[in-house]
Design an enzyme around this catalytic site. Structure first.
Site, PDB file in Angstrom:
ATOM      1  CD  GLU A 132      -4.638   4.012  -1.458  1.00 33.14           C
ATOM      2  OE1 GLU A 132      -4.864   4.298  -0.279  1.00 33.14           O
ATOM      3  OE2 GLU A 132      -5.513   4.083  -2.368  1.00 33.14           O
ATOM      4  CG  HIS A 184      -7.158  13.257  -8.724  1.00 29.74           C
ATOM      5  ND1 HIS A 184      -7.345  12.190  -7.885  1.00 29.74           N
ATOM      6  CD2 HIS A 184      -7.972  14.251  -8.274  1.00 29.74           C
ATOM      7  CE1 HIS A 184      -8.256  12.504  -6.962  1.00 29.74           C
ATOM      8  NE2 HIS A 184      -8.654  13.764  -7.187  1.00 29.74           N
ATOM      9  CG  ASP A 216      -1.916   1.119   1.197  1.00 30.13           C
ATOM     10  OD1 ASP A 216      -2.952   0.928   0.521  1.00 30.13           O
ATOM     11  OD2 ASP A 216      -1.681   2.176   1.823  1.00 30.13           O
ATOM     12  CB  ILE A 217       1.030   4.213  -2.252  1.00 33.44           C
ATOM     13  CG1 ILE A 217       1.420   3.336  -3.458  1.00 33.44           C
ATOM     14  CG2 ILE A 217       1.800   5.533  -2.293  1.00 33.44           C
ATOM     15  CD1 ILE A 217       1.108   3.966  -4.802  1.00 33.44           C
TER      16      ILE A 217
END
Length: 420
Positions: A308, A277, A264-265
């Site tokens: 993400e 974005h 996960d970022i």
């Protein structure tokens, strides 16, 4: 290619030649018939000429048939036998046309000579036979129109020249023999139609193969689209789920281990809010590419799991190596030094990794790996992010394996992983 094929199929009736590019391909792909076909007909013609010796006997008598019999047995039969020997296997169209031309003209010459020396009342019989020979040969032999034109033209020229120069028309004139000579040109129509239909079949086959190829290519593109995340280019969640279930169903790799990592970022929403974005999308693309390297090196699958979050499946990787690969993935992203405006001037994008591995033989369900990896990822987030956590997968509640392992507890191992 499609336009050329359609142009060939819609060409006018007198345009036998295919459009440029297709004519050469036609000759390269359409093989000449096997030689045995002409060999069998050569044997039949040898038998026909041997039986015609009885006609010579009736026309010339026993004392005068030496010349026609000698020409039949000494010229035509050896030529026909030689042609049979040359036609073994799959000879070229040119060789087949050459043998037909030589033997056909030789047979005609023998018959025309008999018409020249035969008694007057039998001359017309030989003239008719001389016209029948190229007529039958031209209709039977699988010649192209070009070769048929050469054969029929040479046969017609020999016949007409013999009629006019040797005076074989007799007292009745040469009108009837010349009319009979026109029969020699009949095979031209047959050869033209035969080649036209062969080329049409060739073009229809090309079109069918082209359409099948285009359909297969379209299906392949659809398959890729259905299995690929359009933004990052890695696999999508659907393909990951299929691979995970397939590995479990097929008993996985040889050593029975399957490793699953969730990535996960960190603070991705903050990145979107501060940088926009477009920057967030560019970050996803770069992170996906960075994660691909360590996973591909172990023959695994990297997929975008949602938003993400990424997920990786590595067959044959056990618990210890799962932690190492997770670290490589974390360092690969840290090494990109992607600016994170939401974290200040010196802030960079990082990832948290949750890793787990299990043996399929332990009787777990695929969901147990996902649950363990998710718990490990949660612990990595809670522990400060930019780190790797591992967890041991346990049977899910309500499964057969969970009843055997109800006293087991999840063991989480923290790994110091903050980038230097």
């Amino acid at each position: 290619m499609h336009a050329l094929i359609e142009a060939g199929l819609n060409r006018r009736w007198y345009e036998l030649r295919l459009p440029e590019g297709l004519e050469g391909r036609y000759h390269a792909e359409v093989e000449a018939p096997a030689g045995w076909y002409l060999q069998s007909w050569m044997l039949i013609f040898i038998a026909f000429n041997l039986l015609s010796l009885k006609v010579d006997l009736d026309a010339f008598g026993a004392d005068a048939m030496a010349v026609p019999a000698g020409l039949t047995l000494g010229v035509f039969v050896p030529l026909a036998l030689g042609s049979i020997a040359l036609l073994r296997g799959r000879p070229s169209a040119r060789l087949q046309a050459g043998t037909v031309l030589v033997t056909g003209l030789a047979d005609m010459a023998v018959v025309l000579n008999s018409a020249r020396i035969a008694p007057a009342e039998h001359a017309h019989t030989y003239l008719i036979l001389a016209a029948i020979v190229p007529l039958v040969v031209g209709m039977i032999a699988p010649l192209s129109f070009r070769h048929s034109l050469a054969f029929c033209g040479a046969s017609f020229a020999l016949y007409v020249t013999s009629i006019l120069s040797l005076g074989l028309g007799g007292t009745g004139g040469s009108g009837v023999p010349l009319l009979v000579a026109s029969l020699i040109l009949v095979p031209l129509k047959l050869a033209y139609s035969r080649e036209w239909e062969t080329k049409r079949s060739f073009l229809l086959g090309l079109r069918e193969r082209a359409q099948s190829g285009a359909l297969a290519e379209a299906n392949a593109r659809l398959t890729i689209l259905s299995e690929t995340d359009p933004l990052t280019g890695v696999a999508n969640r659907r393909l990951f789920t299929e691979r995970l279930e397939s590995a479990w169903r097929d008993d996985g790799p040889e050593n029975g281990w399957l490793c699953l990592l969730l990535v996960d970022i960190d603070r991705f929403k903050l990145l979107n809010d501060t940088a926009g974005h477009a920057a967030g999308d560019a970050c996803l693309v770069r992170v996906a590419e960075a994660l691909r390297g360590p996973v591909a090196a172990r023959g695994g699958l990297i997929a975008r799991y949602g938003g993400e979050e990424f997920v990786s499946l590595l067959p044959g990787v056990g618990e210890a190596e799962a932690r190492e690969i997770g670290e490589r993935m974390r360092r690969a992203v840290a090494g990109l030094s992607i600016p994170h405006p939401g974290l200040g001037t010196h802030g960079f994008v990082t990832v948290s990794v949750g890793a787990t591995a299990a043996r399929i033989a332990d009787g777990l369900e695929p969901g147990a790996l996902l649950k363990a990896a998710d718990e490990a990822l949660y612990r990595a987030k809670e522990g400060g992010r930019d780190r790797v956590e591992t967890a041991r997968a346990l049977p899910l509640p309500g499964t057969r394996a969970s009843s055997r392992s109800a006293v087991a507890a999840t063991r989480l191992v923290s790994v110091a992983g903050r980038a230097a």
